[in-house]
Enzyme design. Structure first.
Site, short mmCIF file in Angstrom:
data_model
loop_
_atom_site.label_atom_id
_atom_site.label_comp_id
_atom_site.label_asym_id
_atom_site.label_seq_id
_atom_site.Cartn_x
_atom_site.Cartn_y
_atom_site.Cartn_z
CG HIS A 172 43.13 0.01 50.92
ND1 HIS A 172 42.68 -1.20 51.41
CD2 HIS A 172 42.09 0.86 51.04
CE1 HIS A 172 41.42 -1.09 51.79
NE2 HIS A 172 41.03 0.16 51.58
CE LYS A 185 51.40 -12.16 46.02
NZ LYS A 185 50.95 -11.69 47.29
NE ARG A 186 46.60 -6.06 38.44
CZ ARG A 186 45.83 -5.05 38.02
NH1 ARG A 186 44.58 -4.98 38.42
NH2 ARG A 186 46.29 -4.15 37.18
CE LYS A 245 40.97 -13.64 49.19
NZ LYS A 245 41.10 -12.79 47.98
C1 26Q Z 1 43.46 5.25 41.71
C2 26Q Z 1 43.31 6.38 40.91
C3 26Q Z 1 43.11 6.23 39.54
C4 26Q Z 1 43.03 4.95 38.99
C5 26Q Z 1 43.19 3.84 39.80
C6 26Q Z 1 43.42 3.99 41.15
C7 26Q Z 1 43.58 2.79 42.01
C8 26Q Z 1 42.76 1.68 41.83
C9 26Q Z 1 42.91 0.56 42.62
C10 26Q Z 1 44.54 2.73 43.00
C11 26Q Z 1 44.70 1.61 43.80
C12 26Q Z 1 43.87 0.50 43.61
C13 26Q Z 1 43.96 -0.74 44.40
C14 26Q Z 1 44.76 -0.91 45.44
C15 26Q Z 1 44.81 -2.17 46.17
O1 26Q Z 1 44.24 -3.17 45.77
N1 26Q Z 1 45.51 -2.21 47.30
C16 26Q Z 1 45.59 -3.41 48.11
O2 26Q Z 1 44.54 -3.37 49.05
C17 26Q Z 1 44.45 -4.59 49.77
C18 26Q Z 1 43.24 -4.50 50.68
O3 26Q Z 1 43.51 -3.66 51.75
C19 26Q Z 1 45.74 -4.86 50.53
O4 26Q Z 1 45.65 -6.13 51.11
C20 26Q Z 1 46.96 -4.80 49.60
O5 26Q Z 1 48.14 -4.90 50.36
C21 26Q Z 1 46.93 -3.50 48.81
O6 26Q Z 1 47.99 -3.49 47.86
#
Ligand code: 26Q
Length: 835
Positions: A376, A567-568, A679
């Site tokens: 992702h 968004k974030r 969305k």
């Molecule tokens: C990893 C290790 C330790 C702590 C946290 C994490 C962690 C947690 C969440 C790393 C990444 C995330 C989330 C990532 C995320 O939301 N990515 C998004 O995924 C969506 C679904 O595929 C995409 O549409 C977005 O482009 C992408 O940014």
């Protein structure tokens, strides 16, 4: 465990079979009253909405329960192949409305409540979001479960039941304040504890070799600390099809044996305190949506999910097939939601070899044909790595297995590319250095039969950049699965006024086949239909304006252009670029450059990771700019700006239907896909965006004339960065110069000197890494085109209809059908009807 099976003589009547529950208002009301007064013990004097909500939740849950059982029976009896969606995050949002929608009893429930003087909307509002995720990746998992249930695919979600979900965000003086989200405090009527399926998960200790009864050399992992994993099941209803799938969430608890040793040594309090360690594992979601490197507790969580889920699946397999694993990989697939559950790989190897006496080769054959990995992110710094050191202490047996996987795989590389030492170093699962690291993505790729990205550009860039060496080695493993979102929650539920109009025009099949929406396109030419579309949209804008008023204290006028970015908060998502445009509009108003002005209301929302200082600084800037603009009498209604606190699933249900212009403005090549973009499009918003992630495919579907494109391409970003000189661009562009002047002069931080220096520095002296300055002019011009287009409301409405009409591709149903066709290959299984 103390769950003894009761001895029962051959029954005359079944204790477990009930006749089907009524779905009419009277039956609903009858059950509701029983729950309220008998189960919950409340009386006529009770005014607490919590009890009204809980009684209704139980009433609906009963109706899910009977279908849930029938779904399980159907899956078990068909002995079907299954897939497991493994994810550290499931951002489910609220469940009550979803249950009514999917059961098809919204009107009946509203009627039952109304007859008793209760307004359904008011009690629905009592439910707190299940916020067990950060953002896109977690919500994608929730949309996928919805689609799997609707498509009747035997897919189960496995995740963690965090005690505290995503923090609640408050804004005080423009600063983000995080407050813990104790979402389970008042109980959760949607979960069902399953203590009978409790598993043991172990940490620490060391390994020993020994010879088994047949003389094979085997490994024992001993001296460990055990923790209990207790499952809680959450029902996932399909759309009016009798299917209810399962999301199984693990809760950690101390074992009963924890106290004995310490107790006898006289340290009773210490031993009871040790209980905390076990219970801390599932205490809190990490609120970081890029990897949080090196936190041992996070690795404990990841292993906890992997181990508990695999043991659960193997237990179930053995109960049905004994120790014959020959069909296991033909009947089970694990889809890894990013690298977070990658411990599944070495843990499955361990369980098969150490617990089920399998050889390495057989265990590897099974593992590598069972696991599939979805990536992702393209940001190299967000790829997960774990120090070998931590693994060695916490999961010594897993480390041995990872090293063995790596050794065998590297020997394959050196046979293919003899003498290519640099390639071995590049591709190794272990990154060498002072503190060697395990590259989780590489481990996932090596062990998976499928690796996919989440939009066409993203998958292409994975093959050409981040995972180039692996693509060269295994081209057939790589594939694309463009993301999607569920139209049940994001259109049918969130936007009743538009959904009603659509159904009136083309019937209701779009709810399970979103490609049907293309039938709307011809009606874009019908002025009567456009008027109704506009009217439906205005209702949503008024609803959104009320939310903004309530949460931000800012008045949005529903006739203005609603311009939204939620968004974030991340530098690559470029909320900063949005704010520079807002400052530019403000500057134009102040210098009276307002001919043909388009009234605009700008809404920005999103959470910053608590440790991400730049993201928090960006929130502060948005709030300060909003403050100056909203209180300047020269500005008046021409421009309003608001930062909406605590952006979450439930807020998006109000926000996306009321949006005119959706901001999807990331630096090209950085946003893997985006799903918020879809969305908005589905709900008829127009997009202003870069050629990034799924925006590219959205623009292809809707046509370039219905999309406000701007900015450098991914390729131009990479080549242009080399000689990029933001200061010379600022000098050469008068509008940009004035914007930077305002920002640098302290106009937005009069009594807080220098607080925005980090932002200014990043845009200028630090080289503008995210190409915000580089894309400014192009963005301003595209915004101007959007503003002009909005002045012709007939034309705008036409474009709005066409956006909805061409959004069919972005249903998660389409995405899941592709996962199923290319990766899982499951047969749909019809649930047995109730009754
Ligand atoms: C990893 C290790 C330790 C702590 C946290 C994490 C962690 C947690 C969440 C790393 C990444 C995330 C989330 C990532 C995320 O939301 N990515 C998004 O995924 C969506 C679904 O595929 C995409 O549409 C977005 O482009 C992408 O940014």
């Amino acid at each position: 465990m103390a769950h003894k099976q009761a001895k029962i003589s051959t029954p005359k009547k079944s204790l477990t079979e009930l006749s089907a529950l009524g779905m009419d208002p009277d039956s609903i009301a009858k059950d509701y009253k029983r729950y309220f007064s008998h189960t919950l013990g409340r009386d006529k004097n009770c005014k607490s909405v919590h009890y009204l909500y809980t009684a209704l939740a139980y009433t609906l849950r009963d109706r899910l329960m009977e279908r849930w059982k029938n779904t399980k029976y159907a899956y078990d009896e068909s002995n079907c192949k299954r897939a497991y969606y493994m994810s550290l995050e499931f951002l489910m949002g609220r469940a009550l409305g979803n249950a009514m929608l999917n059961l098809g009893i919204q009107d009946e429930t509203a009627r039952a409540m109304f007859d008793h003087g209760i307004v359904l909307e008011e009690i629905s509002e009592r439910e707190t979001d299940a916020g067990l995720g950060n953002g896109g990746l977690g919500r994608l998992a929730a949309c996928f479960l919805d689609s799997c249930a609707t498509l009747q695919l035997p897919v189960m979600g496995y995740g963690i039941r965090y005690e505290y979900g995503m923090f609640r965000q408050h804004i005080a003086g423009g600063n983000q304040i995080e407050e813990p989200d104790h979402w389970l405090r008042d109980g959760n009527p949607w979960e069902l504890e399953r203590p009978e399926f409790t598993q043991r998960v172990r940490y620490g200790g060391y390994t020993e070799r020994y010879r088994d009864h047949s003389g094979e050399l085997r490994v024992r992992w001993v001296g460990t600390h055990a923790v209990l994993a207790v499952p809680y099941d959450v029902p996932v209803p399909g759309y009016r099809n009798g299917t209810i799938n399962t999301l199984r969430l693990w809760h950690s608890a101390a074992t009963d044996e924890f106290d004995l040793g310490e107790f006898n040594a006289g340290s009773y309090p210490e031993s009871v305190a040790a209980k905390n360690d076990a219970e801390h594992i599932t205490m809190v979601l990490y609120p970081n949506d890029a990897s949080e490197n090196g936190k041992e507790l996070r690795l404990r969580q990841q292993y906890f999910l992997a181990s508990a889920s695999l043991q659960d699946i193997l237990r179930n397999w053995i109960s049905r097939h004994g120790k014959d694993f020959s069909q296991f990989s033909a009947k089970n697939h694990f889809q890894l939601n990013d690298t977070h559950p990658t411990c599944v790989v070495p843990e499955l190897m361990r369980l098969l070899m150490d617990e089920h006496e399998m050889s390495w080769d057989m265990a590897w054959e099974i593992t590598s044909n069972t696991v599939a990995y979805t990536n992702h992110t393209l940001l190299p710094e967000a790829l997960e790595k774990w120090p070998v050191r931590i693994f060695s202490n916490l999961l010594p047996r897993l480390l041995e297995i990872i090293l063995e996987i790596n050794a065998r795989y590297l020997s394959q590389i050196s046979r293919r590319w003899p003498g290519d030492i640099d390639r071995l170093r590049r591709m190794s699962v272990i990154e060498e250095g002072a503190d060697p690291q395990i590259r989780m993505a590489y481990l996932a790729i090596v062990a998976s039969f499928s690796v996919n990205g989440v939009a066409a550009l993203h998958s292409h860039l994975l093959e050409q950049t981040l995972f180039r060496d692996f693509y060269e080695l295994w081209p057939k493993k790589f594939n694309n699965k463009t993301n999607g979102v569920t139209q049940r929650r994001w259109l049918a539920w969130a936007n009743p006024s538009l959904a009603g109009l659509i159904t009136e025009k083309i019937g209701e099949n779009w709810i399970t086949d979103l490609s049907q929406l293309k039938q709307l396109a011809i009606h874009a030419e019908d002025s009567k239909f456009r008027a109704k579309w506009h009217e439906a949209h205005q209702i949503n804008k008024i609803r959104l304006a009320a939310l903004v008023k309530q949460d931000c204290g800012v008045s949005f006028d529903a006739s203005a252009l609603f311009d939204v970015q939620v968004k974030r908060i991340h530098e690559y998502k470029r909320q900063l670029l949005n704010i520079l445009h807002v400052i530019h509009l403000y500057d134009r108003i102040k210098r009276n450059d307002i001919a043909n002005w388009t009234q605009r209301c700008v809404l920005i929302g999103g959470k910053a990771a608590p440790g991400y200082a730049m993201a928090k600084n960006i929130i502060k800037l948005v709030c300060n700019v909003a403050d100056v603009i909203n209180n300047d009498p020269d500005v008046g209604d021409k421009l309003k700006v608001a930062f909406i606190p605590n952006y979450r699933v439930t807020a998006m249900e109000i926000i996306c239907p009321g949006t005119d212009l959706s901001e999807q403005i990331s630096t090209a090549g950085k946003e893997a896909s985006g799903t918020g973009n879809m969305k908005f499009m589905m709900n008829g918003a127009l997009t202003i965006g870069t050629l990034d992630g799924a925006n590219i495919e959205m623009r292809e579907e809707v046509g370039e004339e219905n999309f406000f494109l701007f900015g450098l391409t991914a390729e131009e970003v990479e080549t242009g960065r080399v000689n990029h000189d933001p200061n010379s661009i600022i000098e050469a562009d008068e509008d940009l110069h004035r914007v930077m002047q305002l920002l640098c002069s302290g106009h937005f931080n009069q009594f807080e000197p220098n607080i925005f220096d980090p932002i200014i520095h990043s845009l200028t002296s630090n080289g503008d890494y995210w190409m915000t300055i580089a894309d400014f002019r192009s963005f301003i011009d595209a915004q101007q085109k959007a503003a002009e287009a909005f002045q012709d409301q007939e034309k705008w409405t036409r474009m709005s209809i066409l956006n909805t009409a061409t959004s069919g591709k972005f249903s998660s149903d389409r995405t899941i059908l592709e996962y199923n066709k290319d990766i899982w290959k499951l047969e749909p299984i019809k649930a047995l009807p109730v009754d």
